[in-house]
Design a protein around this motif. Structure first.
Motif, PDB file in Angstrom:
ATOM      1  N   VAL A 101      13.222  -3.743 -17.025  1.00 25.30           N
ATOM      2  CA  VAL A 101      14.513  -3.999 -17.667  1.00 25.30           C
ATOM      3  C   VAL A 101      15.326  -4.900 -16.740  1.00 25.30           C
ATOM      4  O   VAL A 101      15.461  -4.597 -15.560  1.00 25.30           O
ATOM      5  N   PRO A 102      15.835  -6.046 -17.266  1.00 23.45           N
ATOM      6  CA  PRO A 102      16.594  -6.949 -16.398  1.00 23.45           C
ATOM      7  C   PRO A 102      17.813  -6.241 -15.805  1.00 23.45           C
ATOM      8  O   PRO A 102      18.506  -5.496 -16.502  1.00 23.45           O
ATOM      9  N   TYR A 103      18.035  -6.479 -14.544  1.00 23.94           N
ATOM     10  CA  TYR A 103      19.105  -5.841 -13.798  1.00 23.94           C
ATOM     11  C   TYR A 103      20.475  -6.020 -14.478  1.00 23.94           C
ATOM     12  O   TYR A 103      21.303  -5.125 -14.493  1.00 23.94           O
ATOM     13  N   GLU A 104      20.694  -7.213 -15.090  1.00 26.07           N
ATOM     14  CA  GLU A 104      22.021  -7.503 -15.662  1.00 26.07           C
ATOM     15  C   GLU A 104      22.313  -6.649 -16.897  1.00 26.07           C
ATOM     16  O   GLU A 104      23.454  -6.527 -17.319  1.00 26.07           O
ATOM     17  N   GLN A 105      21.270  -6.095 -17.509  1.00 30.26           N
ATOM     18  CA  GLN A 105      21.504  -5.288 -18.715  1.00 30.26           C
ATOM     19  C   GLN A 105      21.938  -3.863 -18.389  1.00 30.26           C
ATOM     20  O   GLN A 105      22.357  -3.128 -19.273  1.00 30.26           O
ATOM     21  N   LEU A 106      21.810  -3.469 -17.135  1.00 29.42           N
ATOM     22  CA  LEU A 106      22.224  -2.125 -16.738  1.00 29.42           C
ATOM     23  C   LEU A 106      23.706  -2.148 -16.388  1.00 29.42           C
ATOM     24  O   LEU A 106      24.097  -2.753 -15.403  1.00 29.42           O
ATOM     25  N   LEU A 107      24.515  -1.521 -17.236  1.00 28.12           N
ATOM     26  CA  LEU A 107      25.952  -1.573 -16.997  1.00 28.12           C
ATOM     27  C   LEU A 107      26.441  -0.221 -16.501  1.00 28.12           C
ATOM     28  O   LEU A 107      26.064   0.825 -17.014  1.00 28.12           O
ATOM     29  N   GLU A 108      27.305  -0.270 -15.501  1.00 28.59           N
ATOM     30  CA  GLU A 108      27.851   0.965 -14.977  1.00 28.59           C
ATOM     31  C   GLU A 108      28.967   1.472 -15.872  1.00 28.59           C
ATOM     32  O   GLU A 108      29.505   0.741 -16.697  1.00 28.59           O
TER      33      GLU A 108
END
Lengths: 101, 474
Positions: free
Chosen positions: B365-372
Motif C-alpha cells: 500500500v503506497p505510504y501516501e494513502q495511509l492517513l493519520e
C-alpha cells in the motif's frame, strides 16, 4: 568515587540524550523504533564478553558468559534484521516479488 | 603507547556517536533504514573496541565462538522466518533475551567475582541487574505467550488476590537485595532471582492482551535499564550510555501508546484486564444490541461500486485474519474503477503503534494513502463509504459524546460522519474494552459478518463479476 560519579554523569546524560533523540517520531515508525531500540539494548554483549575475558579459565564463568553472549546476540542480530525487514517495506522502489513473508 | 591506549576510547566514542545518530535517524521515514544499519555498525565497532582492549585466551575465544554461533544463527533464522503480523511477540522475545543476558552477567559476577571482590557500587548494580533482568525476561515471555494465545488470563489474577501475591514477591525481592551483600553467592541471590522472575510473571499475567503492547514497550525500557546496570557491574561506560538511551526511548514510546488508548500507565499495570473488571451489560454477547442492520457482501460491493471516495479503517481483526493483501487487491480494483481510496490509521491500530503501517506496507500500500487520525477526521463528512475492518473501540462515537462511557475522551476516528459505513466483523462480540459500540446501531451503518479475509475476497469476486476494473490482474 570519581569513577562512580563519572559513571553516574554518563547515566544522566545518556538518559537525557535518549529523551531528546526520539522526542518526535511519526506513529508509522513506532514499531520499527521499538524494535531498533530493543536491538540496541542487546549491547549487553559487551558485558558478556567482559565476563568471558575475565574468567581466567574458570569453566562456570566461561559457560555463563557464553550463554549470556548467546542471549544478547540473539537480541542484537534478530533485532537489527527484523527492524531492517520492516523498514525495507517503507522504501517505495521495492518490487512486488520480494513481498511474500 | 599513548596512541594505543587512546584507540579503544576513540572507538567507544565513535560508537556512542553512531548509536545516537542511529536512534535519531530511526525517527524519520527517509533515514530510518540507513539509521538502523548505522546502529548495527556502532554495535559492531563497540564489540571490536572491546576485543582489542581485552587480552583473550584461546579458551575464551572458543567460548565466544560458541555463544556467537548459537545466538547469531538463532537470531538470523528467527528474524527471517517470523511473519510481520507476529512482530509484537517477536520484539517481546528478543527483549526478554536481552534481559536474560544482563541477569546472567550479574549472576556470574556475583557467584565468582572475576574482577576481585565486588564493592558497594558493584553490589547495588548486581541487585538492579538481577532484579530488572529477571523481570524483563519472565515478563516478556508471558507477554509473548499472551499475544500468541498460548496463555490465558487466569481468574484469580483479576481479583485483588494478585496484589497480595505481588506485594509478597516484592517484599521477598527486597529482603534478598538487602541481605545480598553479606553473602554474595548465597541464598539471598537465589531468593532474588526466583522472586524477581515470579514478580515479572505476576505483574504481566493479569494484564489484558490488548494492553500488552504497552507492557512490551515498558519491558523494552527495562531491558535498557538492565543493560545500564550491567554496565555498572562490569564498568563499561559505553554500556551505561546505550542502556540509558534505550531506557529513555522505551519510556517515551510507552507514554505515546497510553495516550493513544486513553489509558494511564498505572491503570494498565494495576487495573487488570479492562473487559474483565468492567460491568458489561450483555456480558459481551449480542443481547446488548437492538437496531442492527446486517448486509451481504453483494450489497456492500454495490455501494463500493457507486462510491467516489472510500476510506478503509483497518484494525486488529485485519491483522489477525492476515487480510492485508486481500485489502490491497480490493483497493487496487477500486482505484482502477476511478474510486479515491485512502486508509485511516488510528494511532493504536493493530497491536502496536505503527504496526498497521508495517502490515499495509508489506502489502505494497503506497505510504501516501495511509492517513493519520488528525488528517482523515475532517475528510469523513465528504466520504461516501467507510469500511471498518476488525476495528471496534477506535471508531466508537461514544468516546466523543457519552461522558459515562469508559472510552470517553479517547481520540477516535469519526467514521459516523461518513454517508455509509460497513463494519466487517466476525460477530457482535464486544471489543477489548468490553463495551457496546453505538456506531453499529446508527442508521447509516450495516454489519457484514464474517472473517475479514473471507469478506474481502467475497467483495473482490462480487466486484469482478460486476465488471469493475477488468484490466487489473489478480
Amino acid at each position: 568515587m570519581s569513577a562512580l560519579s563519572q559513571a553516574l554523569w554518563v547515566l544522566l546524560l545518556g538518559s537525557l540524550l535518549g529523551l531528546e533523540l526520539i522526542g518526535k517520531v511519526p506513529p508509522t515508525l513506532h514499531t520499527p523504533l521499538m524494535s531498533g531500540a530493543n536491538a540496541i539494548s542487546g549491547i549487553t554483549v559487551l558485558a558478556s564478553l567482559t565476563l568471558i575475558a575475565q574468567a581466567n579459565g574458570q569453566v562456570p564463568l566461561l559457560l555463563l558468559g557464553s550463554l549470556s553472549l548467546g542471549f544478547a546476540l540473539f537480541n542484537v542480530v534478530g533485532g537489527f534484521l527484523v527492524t531492517d525487514r520492516m523498514l525495507a517495506m517503507f522504501s517505495r522502489k521495492k518490487t512486488r516479488s520480494g513481498g511474500a513473508g | 603507547m599513548a596512541g594505543l591506549d587512546l584507540l579503544p576510547a576513540v572507538i567507544d566514542l565513535v560508537a556512542v556517536l553512531l548509536l545516537a545518530l542511529g536512534i535519531k535517524g530511526l525517527s524519520k521515514v527517509s533515514t530510518a533504514r540507513s539509521a538502523n544499519g548505522l546502529a548495527a555498525l556502532a554495535m559492531g565497532l563497540a564489540v571490536l573496541g572491546l576485543l582489542i582492549q581485552q587480552p583473550l585466551s584461546a579458551q575464551a575465544w572458543l567460548w565466544i565462538a560458541i555463544g556467537t554461533a548459537a545466538g547469531g544463527l538463532l537470531g538470523l533464522v528467527t528474524a527471517q522466518r517470523v511473519p510481520m503480523t507476529a512482530m509484537p511477540e517477536t520484539v517481546a522475545l528478543f527483549n526478554g533475551c536481552g534481559g536474560m543476558a544482563s541477569l546472567l552477567v550479574a549472576l556470574g559476577v556475583a557467584l565468582y567475582s572475576p574482577g576481585g571482590a565486588p564493592g558497594l557500587v558493584e553490589q547495588i548494580s548486581i541487585v538492579i541487574s538481577v532484579f530488572v533482568g529477571a523481570i524483563t525476561f519472565s515478563g516478556s515471555i508471558v507477554a509473548m505467550g499472551k499475544l500468541q494465545g498460548w496463555i490465558d488470563t487466569p481468574g484469580w489474577t483479576q481479583s485483588s488476590l494478585r496484589h497480595g501475591v505481588n506485594i509478597s514477591l516484592a517484599v521477598a525481592c527486597l529482603a534478598g537485595s538487602i541481605t545480598l551483600p553479606g553473602a554474595m553467592a548465597g541464598a539471598p541471590l537465589w531468593v532474588l532471582v526466583v522472586a524477581s522472575s515470579l514478580l515479572g510473571i505476576g505483574v504481566t499475567l493479569p494484564i489484558g492482551g490488548a494492553d500488552m503492547p504497552v507492557v512490551i514497550s515498558l519491558l523494552n525500557s527495562y531491558s535498557g535499564v538492565a543493560a545500564a546496570a550491567a554496565g555498572f557491574v562490569v564498568g563499561s561506560q559505553l554500556l551505561i550510555v546505550a542502556g540509558a538511551m534505550v531506557g529513555a526511548a522505551g519510556l517515551i514510546l510507552t507514554q505515546v501508546m497510553c495516550t493513544g488508548m486513553n489509558r494511564s500507565l498505572v491503570s494498565v499495570l494495576f487495573g487488570g484486564a479492562l473487559g474483565g473488571a468492567a460491568p458489561v451489560g450483555g456480558g459481551g454477547d449480542e443481547a446488548g444490541y437492538t437496531r442492527i442492520t446486517s448486509c451481504s457482501a453483494e450489497e456492500c460491493a454495490l455501494a463500493l461500486e457507486a462510491a467516489e471516495r472510500v476510506v478503509f479503517v483497518p484494525g486488529y481483526g485485519l491483522a489477525v485474519a492476515q487480510a492485508q493483501h486481500a485489502l490491497r487487491e480490493l483497493s487496487k480494483l477500486l482505484e482502477a474503477h476511478g474510486v479515491e481510496v485512502t486508509y485511516a490509521i488510528h494511532p493504536v491500530a493493530g497491536r502496536m503503534p505503527g504496526h498497521m503501517n508495517v502490515l499495509l506496507a508489506e502489502a505494497d500500500v503506497p505510504y501516501e494513502q495511509l492517513l493519520e487520525m488528525d488528517t482523515i477526521n475532517p475528510e469523513f463528512p465528504r466520504t461516501d463509504v467507510v469500511i471498518v475492518l476488525g476495528a471496534n473501540d477506535v471508531v466508537n462515537p461514544d468516546a466523543k459524546s457519552d461522558s459515562s462511557s469508559p472510552l470517553f475522551g479517547m481520540p477516535v476516528l469519526e467514521v459516523d460522519q461518513a454517508r455509509q459505513v460497513f463494519v466487517v466483523k466476525r460477530s457482535l462480540g464486544a471489543g477489548y474494552a468490553g463495551i457496546k459500540n453505538a456506531l453499529f446501531e446508527l442508521p447509516q451503518t450495516a454489519m457484514v459478518f464474517g472473517d475479514a479475509k473471507a469478506v474481502l475476497n467475497g467483495l473482490l469476486s462480487e466486484l469482478r463479476s460486476m465488471g469493475v476494473g477488468k484490466k487489473v490482474a489478480a
